[in-house]
Design a protein around this motif. Structure first.
Motif, PDB file in Angstrom:
ATOM      1  N   GLY A   1     -72.790 -78.947 -12.031  1.00 38.23           N
ATOM      2  CA  GLY A   1     -72.765 -78.896 -10.575  1.00 38.23           C
ATOM      3  C   GLY A   1     -71.422 -79.015  -9.896  1.00 38.23           C
ATOM      4  N   LEU A   2     -70.342 -79.227 -10.651  1.00 39.70           N
ATOM      5  CA  LEU A   2     -69.019 -79.245 -10.030  1.00 39.70           C
ATOM      6  C   LEU A   2     -68.571 -77.820  -9.721  1.00 39.70           C
ATOM      7  N   ALA A   3     -67.735 -77.675  -8.698  1.00 44.45           N
ATOM      8  CA  ALA A   3     -67.029 -76.422  -8.460  1.00 44.45           C
ATOM      9  C   ALA A   3     -65.646 -76.593  -9.074  1.00 44.45           C
ATOM     10  N   VAL A   4     -65.292 -75.734 -10.029  1.00 40.64           N
ATOM     11  CA  VAL A   4     -64.067 -75.898 -10.805  1.00 40.64           C
ATOM     12  C   VAL A   4     -63.158 -74.688 -10.595  1.00 40.64           C
ATOM     13  N   ALA A   5     -61.877 -74.952 -10.350  1.00 40.63           N
ATOM     14  CA  ALA A   5     -60.878 -73.890 -10.263  1.00 40.63           C
ATOM     15  C   ALA A   5     -59.673 -74.299 -11.097  1.00 40.63           C
ATOM     16  N   ALA A   6     -59.243 -73.410 -11.989  1.00 42.05           N
ATOM     17  CA  ALA A   6     -58.138 -73.727 -12.892  1.00 42.05           C
ATOM     18  C   ALA A   6     -57.116 -72.600 -12.896  1.00 42.05           C
ATOM     19  N   VAL A   7     -55.850 -72.954 -12.662  1.00 39.23           N
ATOM     20  CA  VAL A   7     -54.754 -72.002 -12.811  1.00 39.23           C
ATOM     21  C   VAL A   7     -54.469 -71.843 -14.295  1.00 39.23           C
ATOM     22  N   LEU A   8     -54.433 -70.600 -14.757  1.00 36.05           N
ATOM     23  CA  LEU A   8     -54.196 -70.308 -16.161  1.00 36.05           C
ATOM     24  C   LEU A   8     -53.096 -69.261 -16.296  1.00 36.05           C
ATOM     25  N   HIS A   9     -52.426 -69.257 -17.445  1.00 38.02           N
ATOM     26  CA  HIS A   9     -51.383 -68.267 -17.700  1.00 38.02           C
ATOM     27  C   HIS A   9     -51.823 -67.185 -18.671  1.00 38.02           C
ATOM     28  N   GLU A  10     -52.898 -67.424 -19.416  1.00 32.27           N
ATOM     29  CA  GLU A  10     -53.317 -66.488 -20.450  1.00 32.27           C
ATOM     30  C   GLU A  10     -54.667 -65.877 -20.099  1.00 32.27           C
ATOM     31  N   PRO A  11     -54.691 -64.575 -19.800  1.00 36.67           N
ATOM     32  CA  PRO A  11     -55.966 -63.935 -19.456  1.00 36.67           C
ATOM     33  C   PRO A  11     -57.034 -64.094 -20.525  1.00 36.67           C
ATOM     34  N   ALA A  12     -56.641 -64.106 -21.797  1.00 38.39           N
ATOM     35  CA  ALA A  12     -57.643 -64.256 -22.860  1.00 38.39           C
ATOM     36  C   ALA A  12     -58.333 -65.608 -22.780  1.00 38.39           C
ATOM     37  N   VAL A  13     -57.596 -66.649 -22.411  1.00 40.97           N
ATOM     38  CA  VAL A  13     -58.185 -67.979 -22.273  1.00 40.97           C
ATOM     39  C   VAL A  13     -59.188 -68.003 -21.120  1.00 40.97           C
ATOM     40  N   ALA A  14     -58.903 -67.242 -20.073  1.00 36.48           N
ATOM     41  CA  ALA A  14     -59.803 -67.204 -18.918  1.00 36.48           C
ATOM     42  C   ALA A  14     -61.178 -66.676 -19.288  1.00 36.48           C
ATOM     43  N   ARG A  15     -61.265 -65.924 -20.380  1.00 37.72           N
ATOM     44  CA  ARG A  15     -62.564 -65.405 -20.813  1.00 37.72           C
ATOM     45  C   ARG A  15     -63.456 -66.494 -21.382  1.00 37.72           C
ATOM     46  N   LEU A  16     -62.898 -67.676 -21.633  1.00 36.80           N
ATOM     47  CA  LEU A  16     -63.661 -68.753 -22.264  1.00 36.80           C
ATOM     48  C   LEU A  16     -64.398 -69.586 -21.218  1.00 36.80           C
ATOM     49  N   GLY A  17     -65.302 -68.963 -20.503  1.00 33.27           N
ATOM     50  CA  GLY A  17     -66.162 -69.726 -19.609  1.00 33.27           C
ATOM     51  C   GLY A  17     -66.055 -69.430 -18.135  1.00 33.27           C
ATOM     52  N   CYS A  18     -64.961 -68.817 -17.668  1.00 36.41           N
ATOM     53  CA  CYS A  18     -64.807 -68.559 -16.237  1.00 36.41           C
ATOM     54  C   CYS A  18     -65.815 -67.518 -15.767  1.00 36.41           C
ATOM     55  N   GLY A  19     -66.507 -67.827 -14.690  1.00 38.62           N
ATOM     56  CA  GLY A  19     -67.458 -66.883 -14.119  1.00 38.62           C
ATOM     57  C   GLY A  19     -66.854 -66.077 -12.991  1.00 38.62           C
ATOM     58  N   LYS A  20     -65.839 -66.638 -12.341  1.00 43.77           N
ATOM     59  CA  LYS A  20     -65.145 -65.950 -11.253  1.00 43.77           C
ATOM     60  C   LYS A  20     -63.654 -65.953 -11.540  1.00 43.77           C
ATOM     61  N   ALA A  21     -62.939 -65.015 -10.926  1.00 37.21           N
ATOM     62  CA  ALA A  21     -61.494 -64.952 -11.125  1.00 37.21           C
ATOM     63  C   ALA A  21     -60.809 -64.554  -9.823  1.00 37.21           C
ATOM     64  N   LEU A  22     -59.694 -65.228  -9.563  1.00 38.22           N
ATOM     65  CA  LEU A  22     -58.814 -64.898  -8.452  1.00 38.22           C
ATOM     66  C   LEU A  22     -57.485 -64.489  -9.072  1.00 38.22           C
ATOM     67  N   VAL A  23     -57.091 -63.237  -8.871  1.00 33.21           N
ATOM     68  CA  VAL A  23     -55.889 -62.716  -9.506  1.00 33.21           C
ATOM     69  C   VAL A  23     -54.876 -62.338  -8.432  1.00 33.21           C
ATOM     70  N   PHE A  24     -53.711 -63.006  -8.465  1.00 28.32           N
ATOM     71  CA  PHE A  24     -52.631 -62.691  -7.534  1.00 28.32           C
ATOM     72  C   PHE A  24     -51.761 -61.587  -8.124  1.00 28.32           C
ATOM     73  N   GLY A  25     -51.315 -60.705  -7.252  1.00 28.14           N
ATOM     74  CA  GLY A  25     -50.460 -59.621  -7.705  1.00 28.14           C
ATOM     75  C   GLY A  25     -49.060 -59.662  -7.147  1.00 28.14           C
ATOM     76  N   GLY A  26     -48.733 -60.703  -6.377  1.00 31.84           N
ATOM     77  CA  GLY A  26     -47.411 -60.795  -5.760  1.00 31.84           C
ATOM     78  C   GLY A  26     -47.412 -60.142  -4.385  1.00 31.84           C
ATOM     79  N   GLY A  27     -46.539 -60.640  -3.517  1.00 31.67           N
ATOM     80  CA  GLY A  27     -46.443 -60.078  -2.176  1.00 31.67           C
ATOM     81  C   GLY A  27     -47.667 -60.296  -1.326  1.00 31.67           C
ATOM     82  N   GLY A  28     -48.442 -61.332  -1.649  1.00 33.13           N
ATOM     83  CA  GLY A  28     -49.628 -61.640  -0.872  1.00 33.13           C
ATOM     84  C   GLY A  28     -50.876 -60.907  -1.322  1.00 33.13           C
ATOM     85  N   LYS A  29     -50.744 -59.971  -2.256  1.00 36.81           N
ATOM     86  CA  LYS A  29     -51.902 -59.208  -2.720  1.00 36.81           C
ATOM     87  C   LYS A  29     -52.743 -60.048  -3.687  1.00 36.81           C
ATOM     88  N   TYR A  30     -54.037 -59.812  -3.666  1.00 36.97           N
ATOM     89  CA  TYR A  30     -54.921 -60.542  -4.578  1.00 36.97           C
ATOM     90  C   TYR A  30     -56.221 -59.779  -4.761  1.00 36.97           C
TER      91      TYR A  30
END
Length: 247
Positions: free
Chosen positions: A189-218
């Motif tokens: 029941g917690l809402a969890v947000a984690a900054v990660l550096h490795e996209p492959a690691v993000a596949r281990l359980g993340c249901g949502k993703a926020l991806v920044f592209g620089g210059g304010g883009k996301y």
């Protein structure tokens, strides 16, 4: 009601926006990873979400309340933040370190209650560090220390858990273990947000993703879509067939 709701968030350190018109929400049970190149605004976002920094415009709401108007004590009951760099200048035991997560509830002028101790013990059990309770935190490995500070955040008994690079400098076993732990915490029941550096690691359980592209883009959405190699390649400025990207 969303545990965390971000609307039109804009922030800049200079003339150009680092984060621009960012909107998303996290509900209880969501596990979101935050990815993007260095300097794109990932760590800054967490500081904005905790109220440590103020946006140029837009709003952050925690439990339906405007974060900017919440006092520190109330804020600590709504959101917990685990920094990427954790200094331990004092030779505290693991249990003493976890108990610091109860400070907002216990106050500075009284000792910890039995309820505080129970919350700390439960957090240590949940993170698997109970056997280390009486050890000095300075005797632990990097991965073990990371679990201690996650336990400290859990002892706050909040609704939102924010982590800045919780898997950095860890071996594969601890990366996998911490991601599994965060997925379990979201599952209860917690809402969890984690900054990660490795996209492959993000596949281990993340249901949502926020991806920044620089210059304010996301981009924001289901992890299965946001973590597609073509989208990540565009964000990081690397070829879509790079072996660094998950397939």
């Amino acid at each position: 009601m969303p545990a965390l709701k971000v609307s039109g968030l804009t922030f800049s350190y200079g003339p150009r926006p680092l984060i621009q018109d960012l909107s998303f929400e996290l509900r209880p049970g969501d596990f979101m990873c935050v990815l993007g190149p260095n300097g794109s605004g990932k760590s800054t976002l967490l500081r904005l979400l905790t109220g440590f920094m103020k946006p140029s415009s837009g709003s952050v709401r925690l439990g339906g309340l405007e974060a900017a108007s919440i006092g520190p004590g109330r804020l600590a009951r709504l959101a917990a933040y685990v920094a990427s760099e954790t200094a331990t200048p004092y030779d505290f035991s693991v249990r003493e370190t976890v108990l610091l997560g109860r400070t907002a509830r216990a106050g500075f002028w009284r000792g910890y209650s039995a309820e505080d101790g129970k919350a700390a013990d439960l957090a240590m059990e949940e993170t698997g560090i109970a056997p280390f309770a009486e050890r000095s935190i300075n005797t632990l490995s990097t991965g073990e220390r990371q679990l201690v500070f996650i336990a400290q955040a859990l002892a706050q008994e909040t609704k939102v858990l924010l982590l800045d690079e919780p898997t950095s400098h860890l071996d594969l076993k601890y990366k996998s273990g911490i991601m599994a732990l965060l997925a379990r915490l979201a599952g209860r029941g917690l809402a969890v947000a984690a900054v990660l550096h490795e996209p492959a690691v993000a596949r281990l359980g993340c249901g949502k993703a926020l991806v920044f592209g620089g210059g304010g883009k996301y981009s924001f959405g289901p992890a299965a879509v946001a973590l597609e190699p073509e989208r990540l390649a565009a964000a990081y400025g690397i070829p879509p067939d790079s072996p660094l990207l998950p397939k």
